[in-house]
Design a protein around this motif. Structure first.
Motif, PDB file in Angstrom:
ATOM      1  N   GLY A  98       0.811  -1.220   0.000  1.00 26.50           N
ATOM      2  CA  GLY A  98       0.000   0.000   0.000  1.00 26.50           C
ATOM      3  C   GLY A  98       0.836   1.258   0.000  1.00 26.50           C
ATOM      4  O   GLY A  98       2.054   1.238  -0.121  1.00 26.50           O
ATOM      5  N   TRP A  99       0.149   2.357   0.143  1.00 22.34           N
ATOM      6  CA  TRP A  99       0.798   3.668   0.136  1.00 22.34           C
ATOM      7  C   TRP A  99       1.652   3.864   1.373  1.00 22.34           C
ATOM      8  O   TRP A  99       1.489   3.196   2.387  1.00 22.34           O
ATOM      9  CB  TRP A  99      -0.249   4.781   0.111  1.00 22.34           C
ATOM     10  N   ASN A 100       2.517   4.875   1.271  1.00 24.40           N
ATOM     11  CA  ASN A 100       3.313   5.337   2.404  1.00 24.40           C
ATOM     12  C   ASN A 100       2.717   6.653   2.881  1.00 24.40           C
ATOM     13  O   ASN A 100       2.183   7.429   2.072  1.00 24.40           O
ATOM     14  CB  ASN A 100       4.768   5.533   1.957  1.00 24.40           C
ATOM     15  N   LEU A 101       2.778   6.927   4.169  1.00 20.88           N
ATOM     16  CA  LEU A 101       2.207   8.169   4.703  1.00 20.88           C
ATOM     17  C   LEU A 101       2.807   9.410   4.049  1.00 20.88           C
ATOM     18  O   LEU A 101       2.135  10.435   3.902  1.00 20.88           O
ATOM     19  CB  LEU A 101       2.418   8.227   6.225  1.00 20.88           C
ATOM     20  N   HIS A 102       4.063   9.331   3.632  1.00 23.91           N
ATOM     21  CA  HIS A 102       4.729  10.483   3.015  1.00 23.91           C
ATOM     22  C   HIS A 102       4.084  10.851   1.684  1.00 23.91           C
ATOM     23  O   HIS A 102       4.231  11.990   1.217  1.00 23.91           O
ATOM     24  CB  HIS A 102       6.214  10.173   2.812  1.00 23.91           C
ATOM     25  N   GLU A 103       3.348   9.932   1.073  1.00 25.03           N
ATOM     26  CA  GLU A 103       2.767  10.198  -0.238  1.00 25.03           C
ATOM     27  C   GLU A 103       1.708  11.297  -0.206  1.00 25.03           C
ATOM     28  O   GLU A 103       1.446  11.942  -1.221  1.00 25.03           O
ATOM     29  CB  GLU A 103       2.200   8.912  -0.839  1.00 25.03           C
ATOM     30  N   PHE A 104       1.097  11.542   0.958  1.00 22.32           N
ATOM     31  CA  PHE A 104       0.127  12.638   1.048  1.00 22.32           C
ATOM     32  C   PHE A 104       0.842  13.978   0.889  1.00 22.32           C
ATOM     33  O   PHE A 104       0.345  14.871   0.197  1.00 22.32           O
ATOM     34  CB  PHE A 104      -0.622  12.583   2.379  1.00 22.32           C
ATOM     35  N   ARG A 105       1.993  14.110   1.532  1.00 20.91           N
ATOM     36  CA  ARG A 105       2.800  15.336   1.405  1.00 20.91           C
ATOM     37  C   ARG A 105       3.278  15.494  -0.041  1.00 20.91           C
ATOM     38  O   ARG A 105       3.181  16.569  -0.624  1.00 20.91           O
ATOM     39  CB  ARG A 105       3.980  15.254   2.381  1.00 20.91           C
ATOM     40  N   HIS A 106       3.762  14.408  -0.617  1.00 19.11           N
ATOM     41  CA  HIS A 106       4.249  14.425  -1.985  1.00 19.11           C
ATOM     42  C   HIS A 106       3.131  14.823  -2.960  1.00 19.11           C
ATOM     43  O   HIS A 106       3.323  15.662  -3.843  1.00 19.11           O
ATOM     44  CB  HIS A 106       4.798  13.037  -2.336  1.00 19.11           C
ATOM     45  N   LEU A 147       2.174  18.632  -2.683  1.00 20.31           N
ATOM     46  CA  LEU A 147       3.151  19.523  -3.321  1.00 20.31           C
ATOM     47  C   LEU A 147       3.104  19.383  -4.835  1.00 20.31           C
ATOM     48  O   LEU A 147       3.253  20.375  -5.564  1.00 20.31           O
ATOM     49  CB  LEU A 147       4.551  19.227  -2.782  1.00 20.31           C
ATOM     50  N   THR A 148       2.898  18.166  -5.314  1.00 17.16           N
ATOM     51  CA  THR A 148       2.779  17.953  -6.757  1.00 17.16           C
ATOM     52  C   THR A 148       1.580  18.713  -7.306  1.00 17.16           C
ATOM     53  O   THR A 148       1.668  19.412  -8.328  1.00 17.16           O
ATOM     54  CB  THR A 148       2.637  16.456  -7.073  1.00 17.16           C
ATOM     55  N   HIS A 149       0.426  18.616  -6.625  1.00 15.00           N
ATOM     56  CA  HIS A 149      -0.779  19.291  -7.097  1.00 15.00           C
ATOM     57  C   HIS A 149      -0.639  20.812  -7.019  1.00 15.00           C
ATOM     58  O   HIS A 149      -1.104  21.520  -7.916  1.00 15.00           O
ATOM     59  CB  HIS A 149      -1.986  18.824  -6.283  1.00 15.00           C
ATOM     60  N   LEU A 150       0.029  21.308  -5.987  1.00 20.23           N
ATOM     61  CA  LEU A 150       0.258  22.753  -5.895  1.00 20.23           C
ATOM     62  C   LEU A 150       1.187  23.225  -7.008  1.00 20.23           C
ATOM     63  O   LEU A 150       0.986  24.291  -7.601  1.00 20.23           O
ATOM     64  CB  LEU A 150       0.850  23.106  -4.524  1.00 20.23           C
ATOM     65  N   GLY A 151       2.216  22.421  -7.297  1.00 24.41           N
ATOM     66  CA  GLY A 151       3.132  22.763  -8.389  1.00 24.41           C
ATOM     67  C   GLY A 151       2.421  22.772  -9.728  1.00 24.41           C
ATOM     68  O   GLY A 151       2.610  23.687 -10.544  1.00 24.41           O
ATOM     69  N   GLN A 152       1.555  21.792  -9.960  1.00 21.69           N
ATOM     70  CA  GLN A 152       0.796  21.729 -11.209  1.00 21.69           C
ATOM     71  C   GLN A 152      -0.188  22.886 -11.326  1.00 21.69           C
ATOM     72  O   GLN A 152      -0.531  23.301 -12.438  1.00 21.69           O
ATOM     73  CB  GLN A 152       0.050  20.397 -11.296  1.00 21.69           C
ATOM     74  N   ALA A 153      -0.641  23.386 -10.185  1.00 22.27           N
ATOM     75  CA  ALA A 153      -1.586  24.509 -10.181  1.00 22.27           C
ATOM     76  C   ALA A 153      -0.897  25.853 -10.363  1.00 22.27           C
ATOM     77  O   ALA A 153      -1.560  26.888 -10.409  1.00 22.27           O
ATOM     78  CB  ALA A 153      -2.393  24.508  -8.888  1.00 22.27           C
ATOM     79  N   GLY A 154       0.440  25.844 -10.436  1.00 25.17           N
ATOM     80  CA  GLY A 154       1.167  27.074 -10.701  1.00 25.17           C
ATOM     81  C   GLY A 154       1.797  27.751  -9.510  1.00 25.17           C
ATOM     82  O   GLY A 154       2.243  28.895  -9.607  1.00 25.17           O
ATOM     83  N   ALA A 155       1.851  27.070  -8.360  1.00 25.49           N
ATOM     84  CA  ALA A 155       2.504  27.671  -7.193  1.00 25.49           C
ATOM     85  C   ALA A 155       3.976  27.926  -7.492  1.00 25.49           C
ATOM     86  O   ALA A 155       4.636  27.104  -8.133  1.00 25.49           O
ATOM     87  CB  ALA A 155       2.362  26.747  -5.986  1.00 25.49           C
ATOM     88  N   SER A 156       4.479  29.062  -7.056  1.00 23.80           N
ATOM     89  CA  SER A 156       5.886  29.393  -7.282  1.00 23.80           C
ATOM     90  C   SER A 156       6.773  28.545  -6.388  1.00 23.80           C
ATOM     91  O   SER A 156       6.321  27.975  -5.386  1.00 23.80           O
ATOM     92  CB  SER A 156       6.128  30.872  -6.988  1.00 23.80           C
ATOM     93  N   ARG A 207      11.389  19.181  -8.258  1.00 20.74           N
ATOM     94  CA  ARG A 207      10.588  18.170  -8.967  1.00 20.74           C
ATOM     95  C   ARG A 207       9.094  18.488  -8.920  1.00 20.74           C
ATOM     96  O   ARG A 207       8.322  17.981  -9.727  1.00 20.74           O
ATOM     97  CB  ARG A 207      10.846  16.780  -8.381  1.00 20.74           C
ATOM     98  N   TYR A 208       8.677  19.310  -7.939  1.00 24.37           N
ATOM     99  CA  TYR A 208       7.265  19.694  -7.848  1.00 24.37           C
ATOM    100  C   TYR A 208       6.962  20.952  -8.649  1.00 24.37           C
ATOM    101  O   TYR A 208       5.808  21.263  -8.889  1.00 24.37           O
ATOM    102  CB  TYR A 208       6.866  19.945  -6.392  1.00 24.37           C
ATOM    103  N   PHE A 209       7.990  21.693  -9.006  1.00 23.79           N
ATOM    104  CA  PHE A 209       7.824  22.998  -9.646  1.00 23.79           C
ATOM    105  C   PHE A 209       7.831  22.797 -11.154  1.00 23.79           C
ATOM    106  O   PHE A 209       8.885  22.686 -11.772  1.00 23.79           O
ATOM    107  CB  PHE A 209       8.948  23.937  -9.203  1.00 23.79           C
ATOM    108  N   LYS A 210       6.632  22.731 -11.743  1.00 25.72           N
ATOM    109  CA  LYS A 210       6.496  22.461 -13.176  1.00 25.72           C
ATOM    110  C   LYS A 210       5.583  23.508 -13.798  1.00 25.72           C
ATOM    111  O   LYS A 210       4.376  23.279 -13.937  1.00 25.72           O
ATOM    112  CB  LYS A 210       5.942  21.054 -13.396  1.00 25.72           C
ATOM    113  N   PRO A 211       6.157  24.669 -14.166  1.00 25.23           N
ATOM    114  CA  PRO A 211       5.319  25.717 -14.754  1.00 25.23           C
ATOM    115  C   PRO A 211       4.658  25.227 -16.041  1.00 25.23           C
ATOM    116  O   PRO A 211       5.273  24.521 -16.835  1.00 25.23           O
ATOM    117  CB  PRO A 211       6.315  26.846 -15.050  1.00 25.23           C
ATOM    118  N   SER A 212       3.413  25.612 -16.256  1.00 22.72           N
ATOM    119  CA  SER A 212       2.692  25.223 -17.458  1.00 22.72           C
ATOM    120  C   SER A 212       3.188  26.031 -18.653  1.00 22.72           C
ATOM    121  O   SER A 212       3.765  27.117 -18.488  1.00 22.72           O
ATOM    122  CB  SER A 212       1.195  25.474 -17.267  1.00 22.72           C
ATOM    123  N   PRO A 213       2.960  25.537 -19.875  1.00 18.90           N
ATOM    124  CA  PRO A 213       3.331  26.319 -21.064  1.00 18.90           C
ATOM    125  C   PRO A 213       2.674  27.698 -21.068  1.00 18.90           C
ATOM    126  O   PRO A 213       3.272  28.679 -21.504  1.00 18.90           O
ATOM    127  CB  PRO A 213       2.820  25.451 -22.224  1.00 18.90           C
TER     128      PRO A 213
END
Length: 199
Positions: free
Chosen positions: A138-146, A149-158, A176-182
């Motif tokens: 199953g999942w690891n508890l750290h995956e909620f944090r991951h 941050l991934t979703h915030l990065g995809q949403a455009g957080a600096s 790795r979480y910081f992925k600016p959109s085109p």
């Protein structure tokens, strides 16, 4: 997790881990007295915090505190979980500490006598709820944090906002979480167009 077989305690824990992007040890260590319900936040000991020893062996509780913020999901679940309790650990086991087991008074609810939910217990429960290939898959508890941050990065957080939310000290740990959109890159580039205001 909206599944009926997931206990309210676990639903609250998982939602709080996700919304706060906090470390699991921090969230499991929170007591009700630490919660600011109106501000939807609480203070936790900074990662790596240790008690500092004074001369002659006297121990001083001297920690750096950091603030975690949560949102509406956690705010809805917490009162239902606490059921009027006003002190002691937020997340409890369903049992009292065994006879002869020495437990810090902070880790026991003074009203119910139940002990704080440990990392190992929480990890086993999450595995039970998410395993698809047998125990331990199953999942690891750290995956909620991951995930947060991934979703915030995809949403455009600096990158700076991701650092503030996660309390990472080094930018490279968050790249790795910081992925600016085109679209955001195009908008940034437009600032360089002829006639664009410059300082």
């Amino acid at each position: 997790m909206a599944r009926r077989e997931v206990h309210l305690r676990e639903k609250t824990l998982y939602r709080m881990l996700y919304e706060s992007a906090g470390r699991s040890e921090e969230i499991l260590g929170v007591n009700i007295e630490d919660l600011d319900f109106a501000g939807r936040r609480c203070q936790v000991k900074a990662k790596g915090a240790r008690t500092k020893a004074r001369r002659r062996g006297q121990v001083r509780e001297d920690f750096v505190l950091e603030t975690l913020y949560w949102d509406a999901g956690t705010a809805r679940l917490l009162p239902r979980l606490l059921k009027g309790r006003t002190r002691g650990p937020v997340f409890l086991t369903h049992r009292r500490p065994g006879p002869g087991k020495v437990v810090n008074s902070r880790d026991v609810c003074p009203d119910t006598g139940l002990a704080r939910l440990s990392y190992g217990q929480a990890r086993a429960l999450l595995d039970e709820h998410t395993a698809v290939g047998g125990p331990g898959t199953g999942w690891n508890l750290h995956e909620f944090r991951h995930s947060a941050l991934t979703h915030l990065g995809q949403a455009g957080a600096s990158l700076l906002m991701l650092m503030a939310k996660s309390r990472h000290k080094k930018p490279e740990n968050l790249r790795r979480y910081f992925k600016p959109s085109p679209e955001s890159i195009a908008e940034l580039t437009s600032l360089l167009a002829p006639g664009a205001s410059r300082r």
